[in-house]
Structure formats: C-alpha cells, structure tokens
Write an enzyme that holds these catalytic residues in place. Structure first.
Site, PDB file in Angstrom:
ATOM      1  N   SER A 146       5.225  -1.765  -5.165  1.00  0.00           N
ATOM      2  CA  SER A 146       3.820  -2.178  -5.324  1.00  0.00           C
ATOM      3  C   SER A 146       3.739  -3.664  -4.991  1.00  0.00           C
ATOM      4  CB  SER A 146       3.410  -1.961  -6.782  1.00  0.00           C
ATOM      5  OG  SER A 146       2.182  -2.596  -7.069  1.00  0.00           O
ATOM      6  N   TYR A 159       4.746  -2.056 -15.971  1.00  0.00           N
ATOM      7  CA  TYR A 159       4.582  -1.708 -14.550  1.00  0.00           C
ATOM      8  C   TYR A 159       5.227  -2.784 -13.665  1.00  0.00           C
ATOM      9  CZ  TYR A 159       2.108   0.111 -10.408  1.00  0.00           C
ATOM     10  OH  TYR A 159       1.794   0.654  -9.175  1.00  0.00           O
TER      11      TYR A 159
HETATM   12  P1  NAD Z   1      -1.260   9.324  -8.611  1.00  0.00           P
HETATM   13  O1  NAD Z   1      -1.565   9.301 -10.058  1.00  0.00           O
HETATM   14  O2  NAD Z   1      -2.286   9.798  -7.632  1.00  0.00           O
HETATM   15  O3  NAD Z   1       0.076  10.136  -8.329  1.00  0.00           O
HETATM   16  C1  NAD Z   1       1.197  10.027  -9.146  1.00  0.00           C
HETATM   17  C2  NAD Z   1       2.095  11.206  -8.887  1.00  0.00           C
HETATM   18  O4  NAD Z   1       3.214  11.108  -9.777  1.00  0.00           O
HETATM   19  C3  NAD Z   1       1.425  12.547  -9.172  1.00  0.00           C
HETATM   20  O5  NAD Z   1       1.882  13.516  -8.263  1.00  0.00           O
HETATM   21  C4  NAD Z   1       1.913  12.879 -10.589  1.00  0.00           C
HETATM   22  O6  NAD Z   1       1.904  14.264 -10.885  1.00  0.00           O
HETATM   23  C5  NAD Z   1       3.327  12.330 -10.497  1.00  0.00           C
HETATM   24  N1  NAD Z   1       3.928  12.107 -11.803  1.00  0.00           N
HETATM   25  C6  NAD Z   1       3.454  11.373 -12.833  1.00  0.00           C
HETATM   26  N2  NAD Z   1       4.292  11.455 -13.884  1.00  0.00           N
HETATM   27  C7  NAD Z   1       5.311  12.260 -13.498  1.00  0.00           C
HETATM   28  C8  NAD Z   1       6.485  12.735 -14.141  1.00  0.00           C
HETATM   29  N3  NAD Z   1       6.806  12.401 -15.391  1.00  0.00           N
HETATM   30  N4  NAD Z   1       7.304  13.558 -13.442  1.00  0.00           N
HETATM   31  C9  NAD Z   1       6.998  13.927 -12.173  1.00  0.00           C
HETATM   32  N5  NAD Z   1       5.911  13.501 -11.523  1.00  0.00           N
HETATM   33  C10 NAD Z   1       5.083  12.678 -12.187  1.00  0.00           C
HETATM   34  O7  NAD Z   1      -0.829   7.818  -8.284  1.00  0.00           O
HETATM   35  P2  NAD Z   1      -0.617   7.023  -6.908  1.00  0.00           P
HETATM   36  O8  NAD Z   1      -1.576   5.883  -6.933  1.00  0.00           O
HETATM   37  O9  NAD Z   1      -0.567   7.919  -5.743  1.00  0.00           O
HETATM   38  O10 NAD Z   1       0.823   6.393  -7.193  1.00  0.00           O
HETATM   39  C11 NAD Z   1       1.973   6.755  -6.492  1.00  0.00           C
HETATM   40  C12 NAD Z   1       2.951   5.581  -6.501  1.00  0.00           C
HETATM   41  O11 NAD Z   1       2.358   4.476  -5.806  1.00  0.00           O
HETATM   42  C13 NAD Z   1       3.278   5.078  -7.904  1.00  0.00           C
HETATM   43  O12 NAD Z   1       4.641   4.730  -7.967  1.00  0.00           O
HETATM   44  C14 NAD Z   1       2.419   3.827  -8.031  1.00  0.00           C
HETATM   45  O13 NAD Z   1       2.945   2.913  -8.927  1.00  0.00           O
HETATM   46  C15 NAD Z   1       2.451   3.326  -6.607  1.00  0.00           C
HETATM   47  N6  NAD Z   1       1.361   2.411  -6.275  1.00  0.00           N
HETATM   48  C16 NAD Z   1       0.064   2.798  -6.349  1.00  0.00           C
HETATM   49  C17 NAD Z   1      -0.926   1.894  -6.000  1.00  0.00           C
HETATM   50  C18 NAD Z   1      -2.372   2.245  -6.024  1.00  0.00           C
HETATM   51  O14 NAD Z   1      -3.217   1.327  -5.856  1.00  0.00           O
HETATM   52  N7  NAD Z   1      -2.747   3.502  -6.207  1.00  0.00           N
HETATM   53  C19 NAD Z   1      -0.595   0.593  -5.612  1.00  0.00           C
HETATM   54  C20 NAD Z   1       0.747   0.240  -5.565  1.00  0.00           C
HETATM   55  C21 NAD Z   1       1.714   1.156  -5.892  1.00  0.00           C
END
Ligand code: NAD
Length: 264
Positions: A146, A159
């Site tokens: 991130s 985080y």
């Molecule tokens: P999201 O909530 O849409 O997806 C998260 C995914 O992780 C889902 O498929 C969920 O089922 C899965 N998950 C959660 N807990 C779990 C567990 N215990 N076991 C197995 N699967 C689990 O979120 P996202 O925004 O797509 O995030 C994905 C990654 O990107 C994360 O690591 C997040 O930190 C990172 N990220 C997101 C953003 C953003 O702005 N959305 C920015 C930077 C980084």
C-alpha cells in the site's frame, strides 16, 4: 492463435473474491494463467466468479476458502493447489483488512487480525510456494502492500505496520532468490474504490454529515493529488508486467501506483 504469455502457469491470488485481488486474478487469467481463487464471500457468488473467469478467459480455475489468519488452513490450501495444478508459478499475496483507531484505543484482537492477514499470511504462502518455484527456477511473488507501506497515516497503526512489514518481507525474499528465476516485488496502491475503502467513505460521510460523493472527494483530496481512484484493472496490468520476461530484473521494489500520494 498466438500463445498467451502466461499460458501453462498457475496463479494463486489470496483475497481474490473481491476488489483488487479479483482485478489482478482476471488480468492474469486474460494472459492465460490458471487461477486459484481464495477469500471470503457468498458461495454462489464465488462459484459464479470462477465460472465467469473460466469461460471468459478459457483457463482452469479453483477456489480454496482458507482463512488467512490460520496457518494450518493456509498450508492445506497450498498443498491442495500444488496437488491439483502441479505448481504455483505466480503467488499474489493480496488478502487484507483495515481497522481505524488511535493506538491507545486499538482493540488488541483487531491488531492481531490485521497483522495475521496482511503480513503473516504472506510469510506462510511464500515459504510454502518457494520450494516448487525453485525446482522450476521460475516464479513471481507479488505482495500487495500500500502507499501505507511507504508512508503513514494517523489511526492506522496495525495497517501501516503490516504494510511496512510486507515491504521488508518483499526485499528479503527478493534478495534470497536474486540469482534464481524467482522475483518478488510489492505493489503499493493509493486509494482504490473497493469494499475496504467504501467502509471508510461511509464512515466519513456519517461522521461529518456529508454525502457519499463529498466523502469520496474529501478522502481523495486529503492524500491523492490526482483526485482520482486507482482501479483494480490498472493494478492488474502492473501485476501482468511484473510477471513478464521484461520484468525479470525488477527485484525487491515497492512500486507505488497512487495518483501521486507518496511524491508529496
Ligand atoms: P476488499 O475488502 O475488496 O478485498 C479483500 C479480500 O481479502 C476479499 O477477497 C476478502 O474476502 C479477503 N479476506 C479478508 N479477510 C480474509 C481472511 N481472513 N482470509 C482470507 N481472505 C480474506 O479489499 P481491497 O481493497 O481489494 O484490498 C486488497 C488488498 O489491497 C489489501 O491487502 C489492502 O490492504 C490492499 N490495498 C487496498 C487499497 C484500497 O484503496 N482499496 C489501497 C492500498 C492497498
């Protein structure tokens, strides 16, 4: 028909039932990779995702519901995926959660969950994927960190610690395999409008009595100079590049795609 670049490869993407993981899984499938899905969600929705990906891109798919907080379930998933596909050539450590609270108010159980899912699960999948990658002398490990792997924000201690941690794990994994065909890199997205961020938009709208649209604008303008969200498709394209031959000397980077967030 020309062979697609990732034909014959298998990609396991944790947390791929939603958001960024799903975008990356579909981008890799479009290049011909078989996809192992993981993540939580409604069983019918997940079955439909698998079917749609298989039909649209003509690739094999599988789904394992391992909980990324549970090392035994992670090990079972890795063993089952290896048994079913023969190899995991591309590992995308993407599953992640967020919790926002000041350090002194941070629930201990939430701290443990954030570190377990965002950081420790990647240690387990990586250690379990490496031996087979080494046998083939080819592999791509992509850790979804991130902008918070590079800089901090108040209220996000677990985080930010987990994301800085995974950038460190990325560098060590890259170095330990530097003389092999296995690369390890991190992608550092800025704001992407997924369910994880929608929760933060909704919380801001409720706390400040403003509309959802206004909350989105404020969230973006606070951190992301472009004023636009990054998309899962754009992140998918970067992951595809990291899997290419052109990226074989890209090793140990933490590559931000963040609308200018960390340039400030
Ligand atoms: P999201 O909530 O849409 O997806 C998260 C995914 O992780 C889902 O498929 C969920 O089922 C899965 N998950 C959660 N807990 C779990 C567990 N215990 N076991 C197995 N699967 C689990 O979120 P996202 O925004 O797509 O995030 C994905 C990654 O990107 C994360 O690591 C997040 O930190 C990172 N990220 C997101 C953003 C953003 O702005 N959305 C920015 C930077 C980084």
């Amino acid at each position: 028909m020309q062979t697609r670049p990732l034909a014959g490869k298998t990609a396991l993407v944790t947390g791929s039932t939603s958001g960024i993981g799903l975008g990356i899984a579909q981008a890799l499938a479009a290049e011909g990779a078989a996809i192992v899905f993981n993540g939580f969600g409604d069983a019918a929705h997940i079955a439909a995702l698998q079917k749609q990906t298989a039909e649209q891109f003509g690739v094999k798919t599988a789904y394992f519901g391992a909980d990324m907080t549970k090392p035994a379930e992670i090990e079972q998933m890795m063993n089952d995926a290896l048994a079913q596909f023969g190899s995991i050539d591309i590992l995308v450590n993407n599953a992640g959660i967020q919790h926002v609270a000041n350090v002194e108010d941070f629930p201990v159980e939430r701290w443990d969950a954030v570190i377990a899912i965002n950081l420790t699960s990647a240690f387990h999948t990586t250690r379990l994927a490496l031996p087979a990658m080494k046998q083939k002398n080819w592999g791509r490990i992509i850790n979804i960190a991130s902008a918070h792997g590079l800089v901090a924000s108040a209220g996000k201690s677990a985080y930010v610690a987990s994301k800085h941690g995974i950038v460190g794990l990325t560098k060590v994994t890259a170095l330990e395999n530097a003389q092999t065909g296995i690369t390890c890199n991190a992608i550092c997205p800025g704001w992407v409008l997924t369910p994880l961020v929608q929760k933060q938009v909704d919380a801001r709208a409720a706390a400040n009595s403003i509309s959802i649209d206004q909350a989105k604008r404020e969230l973006l303008m606070e951190k992301q100079p472009s004023g636009e969200f990054v998309t899962p498709e754009q992140l998918g394209a970067l992951a595809v590049f990291m899997c290419s031959d052109a990226a074989s000397q890209v090793r140990g980077v933490a590559w931000n795609m963040d609308g200018g967030w960390v340039a400030q």
